[in-house]
Design an enzyme around this catalytic site. Sequence first.
Site, PDB file in Angstrom:
ATOM      1  N   THR A 101       0.842  -1.201   0.000  1.00  0.00           N
ATOM      2  CA  THR A 101       0.000   0.000   0.000  1.00  0.00           C
ATOM      3  C   THR A 101       0.875   1.248   0.000  1.00  0.00           C
ATOM      4  O   THR A 101       1.918   1.269   0.627  1.00  0.00           O
ATOM      5  CB  THR A 101      -0.868   0.038   1.277  1.00  0.00           C
ATOM      6  N   ARG A 104     -11.933  -9.330  -2.861  1.00  0.00           N
ATOM      7  CA  ARG A 104     -11.718  -8.792  -1.504  1.00  0.00           C
ATOM      8  C   ARG A 104     -11.458  -7.303  -1.567  1.00  0.00           C
ATOM      9  O   ARG A 104     -10.678  -6.841  -2.384  1.00  0.00           O
ATOM     10  CB  ARG A 104     -10.544  -9.516  -0.845  1.00  0.00           C
ATOM     11  N   ILE A 105     -12.124  -6.542  -0.728  1.00  0.00           N
ATOM     12  CA  ILE A 105     -11.913  -5.091  -0.653  1.00  0.00           C
ATOM     13  C   ILE A 105     -11.300  -4.772   0.706  1.00  0.00           C
ATOM     14  O   ILE A 105     -11.784  -5.241   1.746  1.00  0.00           O
ATOM     15  CB  ILE A 105     -13.252  -4.348  -0.866  1.00  0.00           C
ATOM     16  N   ASP A 135      -9.077  -1.660   3.269  1.00  0.00           N
ATOM     17  CA  ASP A 135      -9.373  -0.342   3.845  1.00  0.00           C
ATOM     18  C   ASP A 135      -9.048   0.806   2.895  1.00  0.00           C
ATOM     19  O   ASP A 135      -9.622   1.888   2.972  1.00  0.00           O
ATOM     20  CB  ASP A 135      -8.571  -0.169   5.141  1.00  0.00           C
ATOM     21  N   THR A 180      -2.246   2.200   6.378  1.00  0.00           N
ATOM     22  CA  THR A 180      -1.775   0.982   5.715  1.00  0.00           C
ATOM     23  C   THR A 180      -1.637  -0.107   6.771  1.00  0.00           C
ATOM     24  O   THR A 180      -1.475   0.197   7.950  1.00  0.00           O
ATOM     25  CB  THR A 180      -0.410   1.218   5.046  1.00  0.00           C
ATOM     26  N   GLY A 218      -6.029  -4.462   6.702  1.00  0.00           N
ATOM     27  CA  GLY A 218      -7.219  -3.724   6.272  1.00  0.00           C
ATOM     28  C   GLY A 218      -8.419  -3.941   7.168  1.00  0.00           C
ATOM     29  O   GLY A 218      -9.123  -2.992   7.519  1.00  0.00           O
TER      30      GLY A 218
END
Lengths: 130, 195
Positions: free
Chosen positions: A1, A29-30, A32, A51, A54
């Site tokens: 990230t 998958r999602i 943060d 970071t 998540g």
Amino acid sequence: TVGCVVVDAQGRCAAATSTGGLMNKMCGRIGDSPLIGAGTYACGLCGVSCTGEGEAIIRGTLARDVAAVMEYKGLGLQAAVDFVVKERLDEGKAGMIAVSRNGEVGCGFNTNGMFRGFATEDGFVEVGIW
Amino acid sequence: MVGWAIAVHGGAGVDPNLPHHRQEEAKQVLARCLNMGISALRSSLPAVDVVELVVRELESDPVFNSGRGSALTEKGTAEMEASIMDGVGRRCGAVSGVTTVKNPISLARLVMDKSPHSYLAFAGAEEFARLHGAEVVDNDYFITEDNKGMLKLAKEANTIMFDYRIPTVLSDTCGASVENPLQMNGLPISVYAPE
């Protein structure tokens, strides 16, 4: 990230975060990073980019909480970052960078390291890992 | 008028055995991106333009987990996400599940500026990208040999890994010669051997 937070000379704050997510993650998958208020947040007071794990960042609404404790508890930027990293992550591992409208930079993480760099107009520059 | 300030990050959770040359490489990327942001601020670019500019640079460099050099899904593909927020008016834009957009952060910016929404994902985000002329590339562009190796490690360890850089050549950082079945944090104990 990766992420960047900025306050410009007019005191305007902004934040941006981008990621590939987790290695070996499930498709769909999602995390943060795209969730406003979790991985990224900016308002009149500050800009924040997070970071790490998540799922922990989402449950802690980490980025918004920095702005919230500045607004409601009257904490300064670094104190707000320290409070949120200490009190909102439960067992989660994460890090964040932040700027305030007063031209301050802040950073906090409970991992063993975080790739980060800072600079302010008065000449302060730092690049660090551990 | 206040002084400007900028901060960048390349991920939290660093492999304790990250070889020194990799650490230096990461620091150089951070310094380069920081300098880009400083120049933009000195040219009086607004904050929201500066964060987009800097994250684009970070996405284009394979050292960190975003854009080119993204972590891979269980299928070995890159599936990326990004968000941007302007403190002025608290405007925001986000995308998820993009697989061909070269700079996901710029697509998030387009969502913020050119759509009535704040978040587009997967096929809708890809369609919006083409509608607005965002640069698109093959998914292969985002996949590096390093990350293929790390995906293999993650599968062997049957784990999902955070922003983690494990040295590609385990032998020069972990003294353990005999593979120890013991696991810690879902990874073979040999990764931590020096500690």
